[in-house]
Motif scaffolding. Structure first.
Motif, PDB file in Angstrom:
ATOM      1  N   LYS A 103       0.817  -1.217   0.000  1.00 30.96           N
ATOM      2  CA  LYS A 103       0.000   0.000   0.000  1.00 30.96           C
ATOM      3  C   LYS A 103       0.847   1.261   0.000  1.00 30.96           C
ATOM      4  CE  LYS A 103      -3.858  -2.162   2.365  1.00 30.96           C
ATOM      5  NZ  LYS A 103      -4.698  -2.163   3.558  1.00 30.96           N
ATOM      6  N   CYS A 104       2.171   1.101   0.061  1.00 28.47           N
ATOM      7  CA  CYS A 104       3.059   2.255   0.152  1.00 28.47           C
ATOM      8  C   CYS A 104       3.877   2.426  -1.120  1.00 28.47           C
ATOM      9  CB  CYS A 104       4.003   2.098   1.340  1.00 28.47           C
ATOM     10  SG  CYS A 104       3.151   2.035   2.923  1.00 28.47           S
ATOM     11  N   LEU A 105       4.272   3.695  -1.357  1.00 27.76           N
ATOM     12  CA  LEU A 105       5.034   4.078  -2.543  1.00 27.76           C
ATOM     13  C   LEU A 105       6.206   4.936  -2.096  1.00 27.76           C
ATOM     14  CD1 LEU A 105       4.962   4.376  -5.757  1.00 27.76           C
ATOM     15  CD2 LEU A 105       3.766   6.511  -5.321  1.00 27.76           C
ATOM     16  N   TRP A 106       7.419   4.616  -2.537  1.00 25.90           N
ATOM     17  CA  TRP A 106       8.600   5.385  -2.165  1.00 25.90           C
ATOM     18  C   TRP A 106       8.928   6.356  -3.289  1.00 25.90           C
ATOM     19  CZ3 TRP A 106      11.327   6.219   2.065  1.00 25.90           C
ATOM     20  CH2 TRP A 106      12.584   6.812   1.959  1.00 25.90           C
ATOM     21  N   CYS A 107       9.136   7.603  -2.946  1.00 20.35           N
ATOM     22  CA  CYS A 107       9.489   8.630  -3.918  1.00 20.35           C
ATOM     23  C   CYS A 107      10.947   8.999  -3.699  1.00 20.35           C
ATOM     24  CB  CYS A 107       8.582   9.857  -3.761  1.00 20.35           C
ATOM     25  SG  CYS A 107       8.832  11.070  -5.062  1.00 20.35           S
ATOM     26  N   MET A 108      11.781   8.791  -4.738  1.00 17.73           N
ATOM     27  CA  MET A 108      13.215   9.055  -4.637  1.00 17.73           C
ATOM     28  C   MET A 108      13.517  10.561  -4.664  1.00 17.73           C
ATOM     29  SD  MET A 108      14.800   6.151  -4.423  1.00 17.73           S
ATOM     30  CE  MET A 108      16.387   5.967  -5.169  1.00 17.73           C
ATOM     31  N   THR A 109      12.624  11.359  -5.221  1.00 10.40           N
ATOM     32  CA  THR A 109      12.872  12.796  -5.334  1.00 10.40           C
ATOM     33  C   THR A 109      13.050  13.435  -3.969  1.00 10.40           C
ATOM     34  OG1 THR A 109      11.476  12.832  -7.290  1.00 10.40           O
ATOM     35  CG2 THR A 109      11.994  14.941  -6.326  1.00 10.40           C
ATOM     36  N   ASN A 110      12.102  13.182  -3.095  1.00  8.95           N
ATOM     37  CA  ASN A 110      12.195  13.790  -1.755  1.00  8.95           C
ATOM     38  C   ASN A 110      12.470  12.767  -0.661  1.00  8.95           C
ATOM     39  OD1 ASN A 110       9.725  12.570  -1.825  1.00  8.95           O
ATOM     40  ND2 ASN A 110       8.531  14.451  -1.628  1.00  8.95           N
ATOM     41  N   GLY A 111      12.629  11.479  -1.007  1.00 10.73           N
ATOM     42  CA  GLY A 111      12.972  10.454  -0.032  1.00 10.73           C
ATOM     43  C   GLY A 111      11.885  10.194   0.992  1.00 10.73           C
ATOM     44  N   THR A 112      10.625  10.187   0.536  1.00 13.47           N
ATOM     45  CA  THR A 112       9.517   9.959   1.462  1.00 13.47           C
ATOM     46  C   THR A 112       8.707   8.747   1.034  1.00 13.47           C
ATOM     47  OG1 THR A 112       8.066  11.397   0.197  1.00 13.47           O
ATOM     48  CG2 THR A 112       9.266  12.400   2.035  1.00 13.47           C
ATOM     49  N   CYS A 113       8.064   8.176   2.024  1.00 11.96           N
ATOM     50  CA  CYS A 113       7.170   7.046   1.778  1.00 11.96           C
ATOM     51  C   CYS A 113       5.744   7.555   1.910  1.00 11.96           C
ATOM     52  CB  CYS A 113       7.454   5.934   2.794  1.00 11.96           C
ATOM     53  SG  CYS A 113       6.514   4.435   2.520  1.00 11.96           S
ATOM     54  N   THR A 114       4.963   7.405   0.851  1.00 13.13           N
ATOM     55  CA  THR A 114       3.574   7.871   0.865  1.00 13.13           C
ATOM     56  C   THR A 114       2.651   6.707   0.531  1.00 13.13           C
ATOM     57  OG1 THR A 114       3.677   8.511  -1.448  1.00 13.13           O
ATOM     58  CG2 THR A 114       4.195  10.205   0.163  1.00 13.13           C
ATOM     59  N   ASP A 115       1.372   6.909   0.848  1.00 16.73           N
ATOM     60  CA  ASP A 115       0.418   5.852   0.510  1.00 16.73           C
ATOM     61  C   ASP A 115       0.192   5.847  -1.000  1.00 16.73           C
ATOM     62  OD1 ASP A 115      -0.885   8.328   0.737  1.00 16.73           O
ATOM     63  OD2 ASP A 115      -2.817   7.336   0.932  1.00 16.73           O
ATOM     64  N   TYR A 116       0.020   4.655  -1.532  1.00 20.51           N
ATOM     65  CA  TYR A 116      -0.189   4.511  -2.975  1.00 20.51           C
ATOM     66  C   TYR A 116      -1.587   5.042  -3.302  1.00 20.51           C
ATOM     67  CZ  TYR A 116      -0.112   2.572  -7.647  1.00 20.51           C
ATOM     68  OH  TYR A 116      -0.118   2.436  -9.009  1.00 20.51           O
ATOM     69  N   PRO A 117      -1.717   5.940  -4.285  1.00 18.45           N
ATOM     70  CA  PRO A 117      -3.039   6.489  -4.620  1.00 18.45           C
ATOM     71  C   PRO A 117      -3.881   5.450  -5.365  1.00 18.45           C
ATOM     72  CG  PRO A 117      -1.363   7.402  -6.062  1.00 18.45           C
ATOM     73  CD  PRO A 117      -0.652   6.530  -5.072  1.00 18.45           C
ATOM     74  N   VAL A 118      -4.677   4.706  -4.627  1.00 16.12           N
ATOM     75  CA  VAL A 118      -5.443   3.606  -5.221  1.00 16.12           C
ATOM     76  C   VAL A 118      -6.573   4.086  -6.119  1.00 16.12           C
ATOM     77  CG1 VAL A 118      -4.877   1.932  -3.445  1.00 16.12           C
ATOM     78  CG2 VAL A 118      -6.846   3.425  -3.138  1.00 16.12           C
ATOM     79  N   SER A 119      -6.948   5.355  -6.020  1.00 12.87           N
ATOM     80  CA  SER A 119      -8.011   5.860  -6.893  1.00 12.87           C
ATOM     81  C   SER A 119      -7.509   6.035  -8.328  1.00 12.87           C
ATOM     82  CB  SER A 119      -8.564   7.176  -6.352  1.00 12.87           C
ATOM     83  OG  SER A 119      -7.520   8.130  -6.249  1.00 12.87           O
ATOM     84  N   TYR A 120      -6.198   6.043  -8.522  1.00 14.02           N
ATOM     85  CA  TYR A 120      -5.585   6.135  -9.850  1.00 14.02           C
ATOM     86  C   TYR A 120      -4.858   4.833 -10.157  1.00 14.02           C
ATOM     87  CZ  TYR A 120      -6.184  11.115  -8.981  1.00 14.02           C
ATOM     88  OH  TYR A 120      -6.694  12.328  -8.686  1.00 14.02           O
TER      89      TYR A 120
END
Length: 179
Positions: A53-70
């Motif tokens: 359910k999580c997505l890692w973004c290398m740009t800012n080094g944060t872990c965010t929830d995966y946008p399941v609506s998209y």
């Protein structure tokens, strides 16, 4: 509270729990934290992507929830080339391309197999050209052999007539019958 009342209460709880599950998961209150708070707790890519359910973004080094609506995460969340999901060493863009190539290869393989099966069934449904040609040739050879046999029999009968070897012949040189 007696046994009957406790049985009724437990069956009511079961009915309420089943109804809650059947109606919708959103309508039932759960005690687990929301995914966004849960995903923000991870500080490394490896720990973040272990939860699907999580997505890692290398740009800012944060872990965010995966946008399941998209289907794909929008650029506002993270660029596709910088998003990581599943494994840290493959970006989301490469993952999408690889899945598209794999899916296309599978579809083409299935199409080719179906076409080959259909073509093979068409060929096997009737005799092929070589078998028909050989059958016609065999029939022609048999007819010519029958014609030669008839001609040969006619010639032999003519010779027998000529020399009086035919028993019912009125030919003057026919054999005399023993009296």
């Amino acid at each position: 509270m007696n046994k009957t009342e406790s049985g009724i209460m437990s069956s009511m709880l079961v009915v309420v729990a089943v109804a809650c599950v059947l109606v919708s998961r959103a309508g039932c209150q759960t005690t687990t934290p929301t995914p966004s708070i849960f995903c923000k707790a991870f500080s490394t890519c490896d720990s973040c992507i272990q939860n699907p359910k999580c997505l890692w973004c290398m740009t800012n080094g944060t872990c965010t929830d995966y946008p399941v609506s998209y289907i794909l995460p929008p650029p506002a969340v993270c660029k596709l080339s910088q998003a990581r999901w599943g494994v840290c060493w493959v970006n989301f863009e490469a993952l999408i391309i690889a899945m598209a190539v794999l899916g296309g290869t599978i579809l083409i393989s299935i199409t080719v197999c179906c076409c080959c099966c259909c073509c093979c069934k068409k060929r096997q449904s009737g005799p092929d050209r070589d078998e028909e040609r050989f059958a016609r040739r065999r029939e022609d050879i048999r007819q010519r052999a029958d014609e030669r046999n008839v001609e040969r029999k006619v010639r032999h009968d003519d010779i027998r007539k000529k020399y009086g070897l035919v028993p019912d012949s009125d030919h003057p040189y026919s054999k005399f019958e023993n009296e």
